[in-house]
Design an enzyme around this catalytic site. Structure first.
Site, PDB file in Angstrom:
ATOM      1  N   LEU A 260       0.828  -1.204   0.000  1.00 12.47           N
ATOM      2  CA  LEU A 260       0.000   0.000   0.000  1.00 12.47           C
ATOM      3  C   LEU A 260       0.864   1.256   0.000  1.00 12.47           C
ATOM      4  O   LEU A 260       0.497   2.263  -0.610  1.00 12.47           O
ATOM      5  CB  LEU A 260      -0.936   0.007   1.209  1.00 12.47           C
ATOM      6  CG  LEU A 260      -2.161  -0.903   1.112  1.00 12.47           C
ATOM      7  CD1 LEU A 260      -2.929  -0.918   2.428  1.00 12.47           C
ATOM      8  CD2 LEU A 260      -3.083  -0.471  -0.026  1.00 12.47           C
ATOM      9  N   ARG A 264       0.358   4.001  -2.749  1.00  8.86           N
ATOM     10  CA  ARG A 264       0.055   5.403  -2.455  1.00  8.86           C
ATOM     11  C   ARG A 264       0.985   6.329  -3.222  1.00  8.86           C
ATOM     12  O   ARG A 264       0.570   7.353  -3.773  1.00  8.86           O
ATOM     13  CB  ARG A 264       0.165   5.650  -0.955  1.00  8.86           C
ATOM     14  CG  ARG A 264      -0.969   5.051  -0.164  1.00  8.86           C
ATOM     15  CD  ARG A 264      -0.667   4.891   1.305  1.00  8.86           C
ATOM     16  NE  ARG A 264      -1.780   4.208   1.957  1.00  8.86           N
ATOM     17  CZ  ARG A 264      -1.695   3.502   3.074  1.00  8.86           C
ATOM     18  NH1 ARG A 264      -0.525   3.392   3.698  1.00  8.86           N
ATOM     19  NH2 ARG A 264      -2.760   2.924   3.585  1.00  8.86           N
ATOM     20  N   PHE A 402      -9.079   5.566  -2.805  1.00  8.21           N
ATOM     21  CA  PHE A 402      -8.111   4.518  -3.137  1.00  8.21           C
ATOM     22  C   PHE A 402      -6.950   4.460  -2.142  1.00  8.21           C
ATOM     23  O   PHE A 402      -6.534   5.481  -1.591  1.00  8.21           O
ATOM     24  CB  PHE A 402      -7.491   4.818  -4.510  1.00  8.21           C
ATOM     25  CG  PHE A 402      -8.156   4.135  -5.672  1.00  8.21           C
ATOM     26  CD1 PHE A 402      -8.979   3.049  -5.507  1.00  8.21           C
ATOM     27  CD2 PHE A 402      -7.924   4.598  -6.958  1.00  8.21           C
ATOM     28  CE1 PHE A 402      -9.567   2.424  -6.603  1.00  8.21           C
ATOM     29  CE2 PHE A 402      -8.502   3.992  -8.052  1.00  8.21           C
ATOM     30  CZ  PHE A 402      -9.326   2.907  -7.876  1.00  8.21           C
ATOM     31  N   GLU A 403      -6.369   3.264  -1.992  1.00  8.56           N
ATOM     32  CA  GLU A 403      -5.106   3.062  -1.247  1.00  8.56           C
ATOM     33  C   GLU A 403      -5.153   3.616   0.179  1.00  8.56           C
ATOM     34  O   GLU A 403      -4.182   4.167   0.677  1.00  8.56           O
ATOM     35  CB  GLU A 403      -3.927   3.704  -1.997  1.00  8.56           C
ATOM     36  CG  GLU A 403      -3.837   3.375  -3.466  1.00  8.56           C
ATOM     37  CD  GLU A 403      -3.524   1.912  -3.739  1.00  8.56           C
ATOM     38  OE1 GLU A 403      -3.371   1.137  -2.780  1.00  8.56           O
ATOM     39  OE2 GLU A 403      -3.446   1.534  -4.914  1.00  8.56           O
ATOM     40  N   GLY A 404      -6.286   3.461   0.825  1.00  5.14           N
ATOM     41  CA  GLY A 404      -6.466   4.034   2.154  1.00  5.14           C
ATOM     42  C   GLY A 404      -7.021   5.441   2.003  1.00  5.14           C
ATOM     43  O   GLY A 404      -6.433   6.276   1.308  1.00  5.14           O
TER      44      GLY A 404
END
Length: 592
Positions: A260, A264, A402-404
């Site tokens: 992740l 990011r 997205f991505e957290g």
């Protein structure tokens, strides 16, 4: 070219950085620039002409184009040469990610495959897994997807309910569960799936599409990124061979969180490419569209918009490639064929987890700003699907999820910083102990006669303000600070702004020294605007935080210190922005 940058993750907050050691786009080698040129040529010749079909979710076309991209090496930049890839540096793969974005939804399919789809095996796969899967993934012969999110677990990924049970003979795991919002699910051949062994040990598995029990839900009807496949992945008694366990049992969180981090960072690179594209088409429209017998681009308010858009992109570009240089340096000695490659790569990637989250939050929000202003410049036309800016606006919105989510990433930034300090990985607490004398020394300094000195003083002041407020927050809340989400978010916003200001300042200083005043003038103008507006934002965030954690005379004393640290002679930003906007309009694209 990769330049060494001394120090460790988040070191920019407590130490001054030598501009010579910061990687900037001006340092790119010819080979690195060729990656960007090859990617753009591929997008313009092969992807753009098929834009409508891709947007209508033509699986066969997307897969065919991914195979072509693989043949050009665009999918295997991060894959070691020994396993069929190019083994390129992170700067080169970042340039590919940035350049792919001109292909709209196709870029998401490609980036999801080569990033979060392939990298788990690159970094954490054993030799047999790498030999089996990576050559096909690098060439695009096989395509990959990443399965972490579930219907009941998004940000809280460790609460996943998908289970894995080892068979009695120990030859396979039986996987059951459902994954949600999986990019490339419509055509991917290989899935990195996270599941809990016996319902407790969070682990990663390599699941092939052809395995019995793997099925898929319908395509999601999305606001944007309509040309990318997004479907649920359903696992019903799927027999996954034990050799397809990725990493160690119960260590799936190490894989998930570090992948992740890279995801990011790559998202920020994509946001940069989309921002540049939005600036290009908005400047072109502003030159062609006339009102009151004048081109839109001749009006000061339109020039101001172009200036603000361009300045945000300049800041993001400075941050992204600075971070690419740091990650490259962290992973440069990694032997991907070594049995401990996973642990070493995890250590290298986690070192800059804070910077990756910073890039993700700033990049996604910068793109939203740029896209919104682009629509405004287009006026009513920007609200119609005949103009690409409308799609950029819709497509950009997912990046903050997205991505957290950006909220989670804000909590991660300050939370990770505090953990690094507690573990002794960053001398933050020692720095807080000497802060009072450093603030006193800073306030005694004069900004000097050099053209860049005022902004150097402002950036230094911004770091002192953050440390000043952070120290007070730690003193009040101690370990309970993690529960004060609003305070945590404000502190993270200050950190994000500081990294952006610091990156812009260092790059502009380096450009000025290398190129001279005339060629570096636009960058200097953008730097002055960005740094001066940045200290205003930091001052407001600090004031709000102080008002929450202090009261009475103590609050007044703290505010007096803050007022001194934010005091400066303002620049004439209106005139400077007119100059920047004029340059963007004349170049009809992102301008430095």
């Amino acid at each position: 070219m990769v330049l060494k940058s001394k120090g460790t993750g988040a070191n920019f907050l407590i130490e001054e950085t030598d501009a010579a050691g910061v990687l900037t786009p001006e340092d790119f080698s010819e080979e690195q620039r060729m990656f960007a040129e090859t990617t753009l040529n591929f997008i313009d010749k092969s992807v753009a002409p098929n834009d409508k079909q891709i947007e209508n979710l033509d699986y066969d076309l997307t897969v065919n184009l991914l195979r072509k991209a693989g043949a050009l090496g665009l999918l295997g930049a991060d894959v070691p040469e020994s396993f069929g890839g190019l083994g390129a540096d992170k700067v080169s793969s970042t340039l590919i990610t940035e350049s792919l974005v001109r292909g709209s939804s196709f870029s998401l399919s490609a980036s999801a495959h080569s990033g979060i789809g392939t990298l788990p095996i690159v970094f954490f796969g054993n030799k047999q897994q790498k030999e089996k899967y990576l050559p096909d993934l690098a060439s695009g012969t096989k395509l990959a997807a990443y399965c972490l999110t579930e219907p009941s677990s998004g940000s809280d990924s460790l609460s996943a309910k998908t289970t894995a049970k080892l068979s009695e003979d120990g030859t396979y795991y039986l996987l059951n569960g459902q994954k949600q919002f999986i990019t490339n699910a419509g055509f991917a051949d290989l899935f990195t799936v996270y599941a809990k062994i016996d319902g407790k040990d969070f682990s990663a598995f390599l699941v092939e599409r052809s395995m019995e029990g793997v099925s898929f839900g319908p395509e999601e009807k999305k606001m944007g990124i309509k040309g990318s496949s997004t479907r649920p992945v359903i696992l019903e008694d799927v027999k996954v061979p034990v050799e397809n366990l990725l990493g160690e049992p119960g260590k799936g969180h190490i894989i998930a969180f570090n992948i992740l981090n890279i995801g990011r960072f790559k998202l920020a690179a994509g946001a940069l490419g989309a921002s540049k594209e939005a600036i290009r088409i908005s400047a072109k429209f502003a030159n062609e569209r006339k009102q009151f017998q004048r081109p839109l681009s001749s009006f000061p308010l339109i020039r101001q918009k172009l200036a603000d858009m361009n300045t945000k992109a300049y800041a993001l570009e400075s941050m992204v490639y600075r971070t690419a240089g740091l990650i490259d340096d962290s992973l440069k000695d990694l032997d991907y064929s070594s049995p401990d490659a996973g642990l070493k790569s995890a250590k290298g990637m986690s070192e800059y987890a804070i910077e990756c989250s910073i890039n993700k939050v700033f990049g996604s929000e910068a793109l939203d700003f740029v896209a919104d202003e682009g629509v405004q410049i287009h006026g009513g036309y920007g609200y119609t699907q005949d103009y690409k800016i409308e799609r950029i606006y819709r497509d950009s919105r997912i990046n903050r999820i997205f991505e957290g989510t950006n909220e989670i990433n804000r909590l991660l930034i300050i939370g990770t910083l505090l953990k690094k300090a507690e573990r002794g990985e960053l001398p933050l607490l020692r720095k807080l102990g000497t802060l009072e004398s450093e603030i006193h020394d800073l306030l005694q300094k004069k900004t000097g006669d050099g053209s860049l000195q005022p902004e150097a003083y402002v950036v230094s002041s911004a770091k002192k303000i953050l440390l000043f407020v952070l120290g007070l927050a730690i003193r009040k809340y101690d370990r309970q600070l993690q529960l004060e989400q609003q305070v945590m978010s404000h502190l993270s916003d200050m950190i994000i702004q500081i990294y952006a200001m610091d990156s812009v300042f260092l790059r502009s200083m380096k450009r000025h020294e290398k190129l001279g005043q005339e060629k570096a003038e636009n960058g200097l103008d953008m730097m002055r605007v960005f740094v001066n507006e940045g200290i205003e934002k930091i001052g407001c965030l600090a004031k709000e935080t102080l008002a929450h954690i202090e009261e009475g005379d103590s609050l007044l004393q703290r505010l007096a210190v803050l007022e001194k640290l934010t005091r400066r002679v303002p620049i004439d930003s209106m005139t400077v922005k007119k100059r920047i906007g004029k340059r963007v309009a004349e170049k009809e694209s992102y301008s430095i």
